[in-house]
Each structure stands twice: as structure tokens, then as C-alpha cells.
Enzyme design. Structure first.
Site: not given
Length: 314
Positions: A112, A188
Site C-alpha cells: 500500500t 487500495k
């Protein structure tokens, strides 16, 4: 009840001919490597803990001491490390993979990160002749181990063609969100926005119940069968009831991830009041010493409550 045993994957016809490397054998990376091995791929693995790579390879596969050693053997490298800084080290640090990757090979980035950083990384690797997939993941360790997680991917068609069915071997849902890097990471962090806000709200609700003298187990039972329930309430407040703050996903992960959310929005002056509040809650929990505990430990910031205690061992 014993954990379900993953169903063996049907080997893809190209699996034996495609060596794939996994860098990072944490809870997610280990599960992904196991899924690839079940599908018949020749899996090379690398981790900062060499013993972790060796333990995986004992069940089938090859342990590599460095990312560059792994890159010398693999046409596809899947990086499953924590953040952009670790990805940078994997690629461009001492014994990094980038210098050893052959033109036409693919780097799959599953962390991420800031979407703009991911976009820039695609260009940096393209200059080396290396293809790139922006491919953050979600679902947790159990789904990674069973090949049932979600991948949010974006990249050039050539990268998808090279990776073949390996993505489907690792994940039940592989979303293709664009033909260049960026959208995978954007989706995300939006997922992380919701996850972080839901955990913070779940903790606030449980804390209020405890403050008002409601039985915690009864409150959990009612909410999980009512309209106010969320997946995060049901999952994370079970940790609170068990007084088990073993970090499946730590408080500091949401300090980082909600920080990325806010940085992305700040660049276009987009207001995110709930995300900002949740970020401050996780920051407070981290500063109080709970940063490495499970993210449900954000409930510990609330004053005047008595949290459930673990059952004494017989």
C-alpha cells in the site's frame, strides 16, 4: 475446529516453465507463495529473515539470500513488503533486484503506497526495460494462504500477458483497473479509508457501551445481528472481547495508510473529515504505546472504561 485445508489448485500448463519470485514472507507473502507452489509454479523466495525463506523452501521451492539473487532466476517478481521505502530497498538497495532483472521481466508491487509513487516507479522500471504491475492486495493472511484474497491491479497489457495466470493462482478476485500504474493503489487506499474509519467507529461504539455499563458480549451479539454492524466491527471487536491484541494488522499500519489517504486528498484540496479523525485516533493510540498491537487496540485511547480481560489459563 481445525482450519480448512486449501483445495489444491489445478496446475496451469505454463506453471512449470515460469519461475516466479516472492520477496517478503510475512503473513500475506507466505500465503501467496504457498498458493503459487500448489498451482505448480517454480517458486523462489527471499526474506530479510533467511531462515523464513529456507523453511518455505523445505516444502518445495528455492530460498534466495538477496533480491538480486532471486531476480537472476525469475521472470516475474512479486514484492510483498510493507511500504514504499521497503520496496525501494528491494529494488534499488544493496543487492537490489532491479539491476539483475532482465528486460521484459515483470515486477508486481503489492504494498500500500502513494499512488503517485507507484506511477513514478512504473516509469523508472520502464527505463530499465522492466514491466510493472501496480497490484495492492487485501483480504488478510487466511485468504492469502487459501488463494482467496483480492488484488487491485493496473498496468500495461504486456505485463499481464507475461504474468499469465499466476495472479489467479494467488487471488480469487483480480481486478484490472487500468492500463498504467496508479489506479490499483488509488483503489487500495480508498479501501483503507473505509477500513480505518470502520475500525475507529467500531472501537468508539464498543467504548461507549462499556462506559454505559452494557455487557460487552451482549452488545457484540446484538450489533452483529443488527443494521449497525460492519465487517470490521464483527471482526475487530471479537479481538477486544478476547483481550487478544496480537497484531494481525497493527495500529501503525493505519497511521501509515490513513496518512497516505490524507496526503492524496490534500494534493487536490479534497476534504476527508472522517479519515482525518480516524487518523488522529490511530496516532493517539500509537503515541500511547500501542502502535505494534492489533489495530483494534485503538479502543484503548478512550478514558474511563474497563476493557474485557483474557480468561485465565487453567
Amino acid at each position: 475446529m481445525p482450519a480448512p485445508v486449501p483445495t489444491p489448485a489445478h496446475p496451469h500448463p505454463d506453471a512449470e516453465g515460469l519461475p516466479i519470485g516472492i520477496i517478503g514472507l510475512g503473513a500475506m507473502g507466505h500465503g501467496m507463495a504457498s498458493s503459487l507452489r500448489r498451482a505448480g509454479y517454480r517458486v523462489h523466495v527471499c526474506d530479510v529473515r533467511l531462515e523464513a525463506a529456507q523453511a518455505f523452501a523445505a516444502g518445495g521451492g528455492v530460498a534466495c539470500a538477496t533480491p538480486s539473487e532471486l531476480a537472476a532466476h525469475c521472470e516475474v517478481i512479486v514484492s510483498v513488503v510493507v511500504n514504499a521505502a521497503q520496496t525501494e530497498a528491494v529494488l534499488f538497495g544493496e543487492h537490489g533486484a532491479a539491476a539483475a532483472m532482465r528486460p521484459g521481466s515483470v515486477f508486481v508491487m503489492c504494498s500500500t503506497v502513494d499512488p503517485n509513487w507507484s506511477i513514478a516507479l512504473e516509469a523508472r522500471l520502464a527505463a530499465l526495460g522492466v514491466l510493472y504491475l501496480d497490484a495492492p492486495i487485501s483480504g488478510g493472511a487466511a485468504k492469502a494462504a487459501s488463494g482467496q484474497m483480492t488484488m487491485m491491479t493496473a498496468g500495461h497489457p504486456e505485463a499481464y500477458a507475461k504474468v499469465g495466470d499466476a495472479l489467479d493462482a494467488m487471488a480469487a478476485k483480480v481486478y484490472r483497473l487500468g492500463d498504467q500504474a496508479g489506479n490499483g493503489s488509488k483503489v487500495k487506499i480508498i479501501n483503507q479509508l473505509l477500513a480505518g474509519v470502520h475500525i475507529a467507529a467500531a472501537a468508539e461504539a464498543m467504548a461507549l457501551g462499556l462506559r454505559e455499563g452494557v455487557d460487552a458480549a451482549a452488545l457484540y451479539e446484538v450489533i452483529t445481528h443488527s443494521a449497525g454492524n460492519s465487517w470490521m466491527f464483527e471482526n475487530r471487536m471479537a479481538h477486544v472481547l478476547a483481550a487478544d491484541y496480537t497484531p494481525l494488522s497493527a495500529v501503525d499500519i493505519f497511521v501509515k495508510d490513513l496518512g497516505l489517504v490524507l496526503d492524496t486528498a490534500r494534493a487536490t484540496k479534497f476534504p476527508l473529515p472522517l479519515s482525518a479523525t480516524a487518523h488522529q485516533m490511530f496516532m493517539q493510540a500509537s503515541t500511547a504505546g500501542f502502535g505494534r498491537e492489533d489495530d483494534s487496540a485503538v479502543i484503548k485511547i478512550f478514558p474511563g472504561i474497563t476493557l474485557p480481560q483474557a480468561e485465565p489459563k487453567p
